[in-house]
Design an enzyme around this catalytic site. Structure first.
Site, PDB file in Angstrom:
ATOM      1  N   LYS A 167      85.885  71.024  18.170  1.00  0.00           N
ATOM      2  CA  LYS A 167      87.208  70.874  17.772  1.00  0.00           C
ATOM      3  C   LYS A 167      88.125  71.988  19.081  1.00  0.00           C
ATOM      4  CE  LYS A 167      91.091  70.169  16.674  1.00  0.00           C
ATOM      5  NZ  LYS A 167      91.695  68.462  16.377  1.00  0.00           N
ATOM      6  N   LYS A 235      98.420  77.118  19.216  1.00  0.00           N
ATOM      7  CA  LYS A 235      97.705  77.664  18.515  1.00  0.00           C
ATOM      8  C   LYS A 235      96.321  77.059  18.386  1.00  0.00           C
ATOM      9  CE  LYS A 235      96.668  75.781  14.991  1.00  0.00           C
ATOM     10  NZ  LYS A 235      95.821  74.619  14.651  1.00  0.00           N
TER      11      LYS A 235
END
Ligand code: NAD
Length: 286
Positions: A167, A235
């Site tokens: 990811k 983030k």
């Protein structure tokens, strides 16, 4: 199966709804009470705490914003989960946190997988997410009936943490492509070339990408309604840099993309779509 679902936000809400549609019993909990109530309205069971969502569950899923929330909730799941429980963390967090949680789970006889997703809110609603899974192969097999109700591309990519690493790589490539498409638009416009015609050609050639295919028109029109917010990508770039540091590798492009995303946020664009990287490149030139 009986599924406990913690974190019923933009992604978790529709994912829990798809599990209900697939015939599972879903007990949901979110710190935001209205989110839990929305699940109950769709036929789920409203829990008043994480412990209540976990009690009696065969599978527990978390879909939380970031590593600190997973670090807060996971110990409760490990405390109240029965041995043999399958725990799927589908949030995007640091690979290192996933590995630590999986090790703590193993000591309690709980089978933990990291299973972050790509595909956005639309994919969550349609049940067409791409899911990258880290953990033991037999635990992945056991989780497949649940994961197939949520996504169409479900791949076991390696041991604990590997799902999060994939990811992170995904977010690095997406951020990098947005930065380059932004620079291409600025170059075309500054040179007096129609960016629509220019990007149409790029989209059909070797430079073509899913981002050019889906986002070139909205970017040229400066439409930045999310989608995926700059704040979340900020983030995720933090996760990319932390993962690179832990792996002991230098990723100069990742560092640059992280700074551009940070600039978008610092300029007040945190709640815009991440294609708003274009605003940062424009600002460098005005
Ligand atoms: P969100 O903020 O909409 O949802 C998170 C939910 O968790 C919120 O409803 C919040 O109230 C709840 N929550 C926070 N702390 C909690 C706690 N301690 N206990 C219970 N509930 C708690 O975020 P989202 O967009 O659904 O994203 C969730 C994760 O999925 C993130 O890690 C994100 O990076 C990832 N992701 C998001 C997208 C997207 O397009 N939104 C796409 C892929 C991956």
């Amino acid at each position: 199966m009986t599924v406990g679902f913690v974190g019923l936000g933009i992604m978790g809400g529709p994912m829990a709804a798809n599990l209900l549609k697939a015939g599972h019993v879903v007990t949901g909990y979110d710190v935001a009470e209205e989110r839990t109530a929305q699940l109950a309205a769709k036929g789920g069971v409203a829990a008043r705490s994480v412990a209540e969502a976990v009690a009696g569950a065969d599978v527990v899923i978390t879909m939380l914003p970031d590593s600190p929330q997973v670090e807060e909730v996971a110990p409760v799941i490990l405390e109240y989960g029965e041995p043999g429980l399958l725990y799927l963390d589908m949030s995007t967090i640091r690979p290192e946190t996933s590995r630590r949680v999986a090790e703590q789970a193993r000591r309690k006889g709980i089978r933990a997988l990291d299973a972050p997703v790509s595909g956005g809110e639309r994919g969550a609603i349609d049940g067409t997410l791409s899911i990258m899974v880290g953990g033991a192969a037999e635990d992945f097999d056991a989780a497949l009936p649940i994961l197939r109700a949520l996504g169409t591309t479900v791949v076991h990519v390696g041991p604990s943490g590997a799902g999060q690493t994939v990811k992170a790589a995904n977010q690095l490539v997406v951020g990098g492509v947005y930065a380059l498409v932004s620079e291409a638009i600025v170059l075309l416009e500054a040179s007096g070339v129609d960016p629509v015609a220019g990007l149409d050609v790029l989209a059909g050639g070797l430079a073509g990408s899913r981002i050019l295919e889906l986002k070139r028109h909205s970017m040229v029109k400066r439409e930045f309604t999310p989608g995926f917010r700059v704040d979340l990508h900020h983030k995720d770039m933090g996760i990319v840099l932390a993962a690179a540091r832990e792996a002991g590798v230098a990723l100069p492009m990742a560092a640059l993309v992280a700074q551009l995303v940070a600039a978008a946020r610092a300029q007040g664009h945190g709640s815009l779509d991440h294609s708003a990287l274009l605003k940062v490149v424009e600002r460098l030139n005005t």
